[in-house]
Design an enzyme around this catalytic site. Structure first.
Site, PDB file in Angstrom:
ATOM      1  N   GLU A   1       0.092  -3.188  -0.355  1.00 52.92           N
ATOM      2  CA  GLU A   1      -0.912  -3.078   0.719  1.00 52.92           C
ATOM      3  C   GLU A   1      -0.739  -4.168   1.775  1.00 52.92           C
ATOM      4  O   GLU A   1      -1.619  -5.003   1.993  1.00 52.92           O
ATOM      5  CB  GLU A   1      -2.331  -3.131   0.136  1.00 52.92           C
ATOM      6  CG  GLU A   1      -2.672  -1.913  -0.700  1.00 52.92           C
ATOM      7  CD  GLU A   1      -4.116  -1.878  -1.201  1.00 52.92           C
ATOM      8  OE1 GLU A   1      -4.745  -2.938  -1.255  1.00 52.92           O
ATOM      9  OE2 GLU A   1      -4.587  -0.791  -1.547  1.00 52.92           O
TER      10      GLU A   1
ATOM     11  N   GLU B   1      -1.057   4.216  -5.735  1.00 56.26           N
ATOM     12  CA  GLU B   1      -2.385   3.945  -6.296  1.00 56.26           C
ATOM     13  C   GLU B   1      -3.348   5.033  -5.876  1.00 56.26           C
ATOM     14  O   GLU B   1      -3.414   5.411  -4.703  1.00 56.26           O
ATOM     15  CB  GLU B   1      -2.966   2.626  -5.773  1.00 56.26           C
ATOM     16  CG  GLU B   1      -2.375   1.395  -6.384  1.00 56.26           C
ATOM     17  CD  GLU B   1      -3.035   0.114  -5.870  1.00 56.26           C
ATOM     18  OE1 GLU B   1      -4.237   0.149  -5.558  1.00 56.26           O
ATOM     19  OE2 GLU B   1      -2.324  -0.898  -5.800  1.00 56.26           O
TER      20      GLU B   1
HETATM   21  C1  BGP Z   1      -6.183  -1.897  -4.208  1.00 57.15           C
HETATM   22  C2  BGP Z   1      -5.355  -2.949  -4.874  1.00 57.15           C
HETATM   23  C3  BGP Z   1      -5.385  -2.939  -6.365  1.00 57.15           C
HETATM   24  C4  BGP Z   1      -6.626  -2.393  -7.008  1.00 57.15           C
HETATM   25  C5  BGP Z   1      -7.299  -1.300  -6.235  1.00 57.15           C
HETATM   26  C6  BGP Z   1      -8.701  -0.950  -6.698  1.00 57.15           C
HETATM   27  O1  BGP Z   1      -6.612  -2.338  -2.959  1.00 57.15           O
HETATM   28  O2  BGP Z   1      -3.998  -2.860  -4.498  1.00 57.15           O
HETATM   29  O3  BGP Z   1      -4.976  -4.196  -6.799  1.00 57.15           O
HETATM   30  O4  BGP Z   1      -7.426  -3.334  -7.556  1.00 57.15           O
HETATM   31  O5  BGP Z   1      -7.357  -1.552  -4.858  1.00 57.15           O
HETATM   32  O6  BGP Z   1      -9.620  -1.841  -6.138  1.00 57.15           O
HETATM   33  P1  BGP Z   1     -10.706  -2.591  -6.958  1.00 57.15           P
HETATM   34  O7  BGP Z   1     -10.011  -3.215  -8.106  1.00 57.15           O
HETATM   35  O8  BGP Z   1     -11.283  -3.559  -6.035  1.00 57.15           O
HETATM   36  O9  BGP Z   1     -11.668  -1.546  -7.383  1.00 57.15           O
END
Ligand code: BGP
Length: 490
Positions: free
Chosen positions: A178, A386
């Site tokens: 990201e 993701e």
């Molecule tokens: C993205 C990241 C991840 C992950 C995901 C879910 O932005 O790359 O590392 O954590 O989001 O977000 P969160 O864990 O804040 O729910």
């Protein structure tokens, strides 16, 4: 006739990140990453960043879910679901504890070698993020992280070390997770390690005007430019070391819509989508987009390119585009409406969509839309790195988690992927975020669970760490086994 199956060699799997699951934060010679020093929080209680470890605070990265010691058990469970690919990240500070040490840390290199060998044993292809949020703390303290060009050199040396060390074991790489996170104020911590901006609180739902001064924004875009250069240099080196390496960018690519057909909202949504295109254009096309100057001017930012930078960007364009997709946002400038949530979305709430407990809108059609937008723009293979649902899970009396909501989320997004493939998009893989429960990036809690595998651990680090299978575990297994065909059985 179109088949109900996904393409034959479609890579199904799951994704994690080192600082959210490994734990062992100072074991075997590892140094600290900036994100290790984020405290636990909740949706309402933001995480804090402290430049040194405080005894009165809890840091979830210390234990993670103890994946460092349990990776064999975890990978065996992934294999049982039929994973073809495991996306994971390497902790830079495990390899170079200070980010730029003379020699790599052998124990760190050995650890990841064992992880990759374990994957291969189960016929799982590793896909490695070279950096996932975790700039080494020492580089942040010494040179303000990515604000310094010296960090580019350190990163490229680190990346070359990985390409050389794991040649033949790893073929798929992502340079930065990201990368567009660096544009946001919390990118000071997660993206760029810019400590001089003074960001100490991660309140993703309330962006204070003080965090958006021209001075701070200039630093972020300068750091982002350095990351683009580092990414391009790493791609070039990765190809030179092993021609079969496939190296991608990774961009948070949540969809953005106009709230209404009022043209000012249409223009606003177009501008929001530029958060993706800004980075994608540089990493895929090797040059800044035509709208760069106007986009930066709005933020009071001037970009300074040095001699040779443009050539570097051109020389290391990526082989594939990977993205995270969780939700969508809308833009509304003509009336007062509720705001939305999500790590990247602070737009207007979409009245047509339901939301998760953390306020993230459920929008599978947005995934189909954004995949088409990306493919239409770049025409290179796409990988969903993701996607997933963070929810509160309850362990039932029978000892298992009946997470039908997660199954529904998965089904709907998988169907949207199939529709995009039928539209003609070249999508070659999908990794569900958090196939095993892990620490939330934004809030630092365990209560926001994504996994198909439940981990007995609470927000304060109490629990047996025992792993158990949720209902979604069996559904994902079936989805992979049938290569998507089960989606259309009912
Ligand atoms: C993205 C990241 C991840 C992950 C995901 C879910 O932005 O790359 O590392 O954590 O989001 O977000 P969160 O864990 O804040 O729910």
């Amino acid at each position: 006739m179109t088949s109900n199956c996904f393409p034959e060699k479609f890579l199904w799997g799951g994704a994690t990140a080192a600082y959210q699951c490994e734990g062992a934060w100072d074991e075997d010679g590892k140094g600290f990453a900036v994100t290790d020093l984020l405290t636990a929080g909740t949706r309402r209680n933001p995480r804090l960043f402290t430049p040194t470890v405080r005894d009165d605070l809890y840091y979830p990265a210390k234990l993670g879910i103890d994946h460092y010691h349990r990776y064999k058990e975890d990978i065996a469970l992934f294999a049982e679901m039929g994973f073809k690919v495991y996306r994971m990240s390497i902790s830079w500070a495990r390899i170079f504890p200070n980010g730029d040490d003379k020699e790599p840390n052998k124990k760190g290199l050995d650890f990841y070698r064992s992880v990759f060998e374990e994957c291969r044993k189960h016929n799982i292809e590793p896909l490695v993020s070279i950096m996932h949020h975790d700039t080494p703390l020492a580089l942040a303290l010494k040179q303000d992280g990515w604000l310094s060009r010296k960090t580019i050199d350190a990163y490229v040396r680190y990346a070359k070390t990985l390409f050389t060390e794991y040649k033949g074991l790893v073929h798929y790489w992502i340079t930065f997770n990201e990368i567009n996170m660096t544009m946001n104020y919390f990118g000071d911590i997660y993206g760029a390690g810019i400590l001089s901006n003074g960001t100490t609180k991660i309140d993703i739902n309330n962006v204070s005007p003080d965090s958006l001064t021209e001075e701070k924004q200039n630093k972020r875009f300068k750091a982002l430019h350095h990351q683009f250069l580092a990414s391009a240099m790493a791609v070039k080196a990765g190809h030179e070391i092993d021609v079969s390496n496939k190296i991608g960018c990774m961009i948070a690519s949540d969809a953005h819509y106009p709230y209404s057909c009022n043209p000012i909202n249409i223009l606003a949504a177009q501008n929001s989508m530029r958060k993706l295109w800004f980075c994608g254009d540089v990493q895929v096309r090797g040059e800044y987009s035509y709208f760069t100057n106007a986009y930066l001017k709005e933020r009071g930012v001037t970009l300074e390119l040095e001699d040779g930078d443009s050539e570097i960007l051109k020389s290391g364009t990526v082989d594939f585009y990977s993205l995270s997709y969780y939700t969508s946002g809308t833009d509304c400038l003509d009336q007062q409406v509720d705001t939305d949530s999500g790590n990247f979305n602070l737009g207007a709430a979409n009245p047509y969509l339901k939301k998760s407990e953390w306020g993230w809108a459920f929008d599978p059609d947005g995934l189909r839309w954004v995949l088409n937008e990306i493919y239409g723009r770049y025409g290179i293979p796409i990988f969903i790195a993701e996607n997933g649902l963070g929810a509160v899970d309850v362990v039932s009396e029978d000892g298992t988690v009946h997470d039908d909501y997660r199954i529904q989320y998965l089904k709907a997004h998988a169907k949207a992927m199939k529709q995009a493939i039928d539209d003609g998009v070249n999508l070659f893989g999908y990794t569900w975020w958090g196939p095993i429960d892990l620490v939330s990036a934004s809030t630092g809690e365990m209560a926001k669970r994504y996994g198909f595998i439940y981990v007995d651990l609470d927000n304060e680090g109490h629990g047996s760490l025992k792993r158990s299978k949720k209902d979604s575990f069996y559904y994902y297994k079936k989805l992979i086994e049938t290569n998507g065909a089960c989606l259309f059985e009912e």
